[in-house]
Design a protein around this motif. Sequence first.
Motif, PDB file in Angstrom:
ATOM      1  N   ASP A   1       0.828  -1.209   0.000  1.00 42.03           N
ATOM      2  CA  ASP A   1       0.000   0.000   0.000  1.00 42.03           C
ATOM      3  C   ASP A   1       0.855   1.249   0.000  1.00 42.03           C
ATOM      4  OD1 ASP A   1      -2.352  -1.237  -0.124  1.00 42.03           O
ATOM      5  OD2 ASP A   1      -3.075  -0.672   1.874  1.00 42.03           O
TER       6      ASP A   1
ATOM      7  N   ARG B   1       2.631   1.770  -3.215  1.00 41.35           N
ATOM      8  CA  ARG B   1       1.705   2.251  -4.237  1.00 41.35           C
ATOM      9  C   ARG B   1       1.449   3.745  -4.060  1.00 41.35           C
ATOM     10  NH1 ARG B   1      -3.802  -0.031  -3.318  1.00 41.35           N
ATOM     11  NH2 ARG B   1      -3.618   1.527  -1.714  1.00 41.35           N
TER      12      ARG B   1
ATOM     13  N   ALA C   1      -8.678  -2.153  -9.910  1.00 36.59           N
ATOM     14  CA  ALA C   1      -9.276  -2.704  -8.694  1.00 36.59           C
ATOM     15  C   ALA C   1      -9.452  -4.205  -8.785  1.00 36.59           C
ATOM     16  CB  ALA C   1     -10.618  -2.040  -8.415  1.00 36.59           C
TER      17      ALA C   1
ATOM     18  N   ARG D   1      -1.788   3.819  -9.980  1.00 42.70           N
ATOM     19  CA  ARG D   1      -3.189   3.376  -9.898  1.00 42.70           C
ATOM     20  C   ARG D   1      -3.259   1.957 -10.378  1.00 42.70           C
ATOM     21  NH1 ARG D   1      -7.571   7.586  -9.947  1.00 42.70           N
ATOM     22  NH2 ARG D   1      -8.956   5.831 -10.202  1.00 42.70           N
TER      23      ARG D   1
END
Lengths: 293, 333
Positions: free
Chosen positions: A280, A283, A292, A289
Amino acid sequence: MTAQKPSAGGARARKRFCRSAKSWMGLALVGLMLGAALAADWVTPYKANQTSTAAAGEEHLANHRRPSRRHWLGTDANDYDVLTRVIYGSRLSLLAGGVSILLAVSVGAPAGIAAGYFGGVVDAAIMRTIDIVLAFPSILIAFLVLTAFHNGWTPVILAVGLINIPIFARQVRAAIMTVRDLEYVQAARASGASSGYLMWRVLAPAAVTPVIVLATLGLGSAVIEVAGLSFLGIGGNAGDAEWGAMLNEAKDHLNTSLWPAIGPGAAISLTVLGFNLLGDSLRDALDIRLDAR
Amino acid sequence: MTRYLIRRLGHAVATVAAALLLVFLAVRVLPNNPVLARYGQHATPGKVAEEMQRHGWDAPLATQAWRFVKGLLTQGDLGESFVLNPGESVASILSRTLPATIELTLAAMVLAVPLGVSAGIVSAVWRNRWPDLICMSAALVGVSVPVFFLGICMLSIFSNMPTGLRIPATLDYEFHTGFYLLEALLRGRFDIFAIAVRQICLPAAALATIPMAVIARITRGAMLEVLSADYIRTARAKGASAWRVVFRHALPNAAVPIVNIAGFQLGLLLSGAVLTETVFSWPGLGREMVNAVKSSDYAIVQGGALVVAAVFVLINLVLDILYVVLDPRIRLS
């Protein structure tokens, strides 16, 4: 996805990474587990398959000892020290997770690069194949692989690697697509670079950052997947000191004691939490991005 | 729209067909022999050959594939179990176990969607304050704790709760379908319904954690994006209440990614259920398939894989269509 080459903004990304508490917690957890795996022989007071009765030179066989100063996490149904097995278990779990992600990257990334670079028929062929693989819930693919082989860790690694290939292929393809028509690529193309050079030296660097982030997050899920398959008892070897196998065994003695489950369960959770935190914050720091899905 | 639907449908059918082929081949090229799996050391070469011939397993692959597809399309025949429940047709096993899995999955979603969406909204509205911190930390822990460990802990803590799906014999009730909750409710047997709810509680809660966490994270992201839009500022400037801004102006516009991820998670739950069912002895398809893999009962693995893949593709198809309906801006390309 950043369109610039990854080196741009590297210092800023590093600063962002260092400033976040998440990244430090993630690093600490992952470091702890890696350290345990490397130093298992020195930090454990017992051996993985040594009963505490034997270790203490006692005569009466006892099992399911409660946590004490001698056994921090208690002992299991075989009277093995749980903490010792958890520490040794980190080797198998991390190794299996790591190798399967390595496998997924080394197949998925080239496939994604090829799909993004060539486009057209090659792209369609690769992406349709991946669509089919994604049409199965991942555990079914693992089932098909594991039905084919007898027990052992290699099939588990193969299965977990296989189910992670599409993730990398898709993301790498997306990264390649965003840079494919940029000026620096066109310039390289115009100066007569070969396909191989274009793919590996010009385009591939654009996919490095997303792959790093995905691999970090993927390591977490790979550890869960490996443990899950051995928990189900359809992969790996039942007696091995491995977190999933330990949980599987603990499950059958829940009425007696929960302690043998706490150690391996907490180890899996903390390892996965560590990789998730790290992924996380990577990122966020690298400002990527991810799809998902 | 019609053209898009037809193309999307064609795509789905092609994917299922390819999946079918893949499953068929995967099960056929295995080095394990089902006859050996069933008879173990009692298998003599003659017996093996006889069984292979009886089931048509000695025919060339293409012939077998043709027979399989023909049987499937004309009679819905998926073969029969050979090791686990010898003689029972796979179709009957599926109709026995699939409803339990579907009920469990839906129960988990009933828990996960409202809780996840609320947590996401709370996080987005109080961004970077303590409610956000609490919700997002919980979500991170939620995706990190494996469902089988969570299940074990739940079983141990709530050891007085019933596991598995069993209706006491004293109630004298015979189920006509595998959908216990639904059937009990429709027939007005609230006593049975209460028992079934009590039994589904723990596994559904365990299964719900991961989708709940993922939905919360996606909702937060989508809401944050929408809340920074100009029209939200306009709505606020007009004097709309904070409540109205969030639920009337922001949430509907954040719906696409939320619906998308919720549907995708529904598909994933089908596989997540394998672990949950095993922990809680839930008599669903997942547990049946684990047992089938363990005992090399290929027909069940094959049939189960096919059905799950088909459901998965169907969910994705519905999602893609919903996507277009929810957001007219999406081009039908």
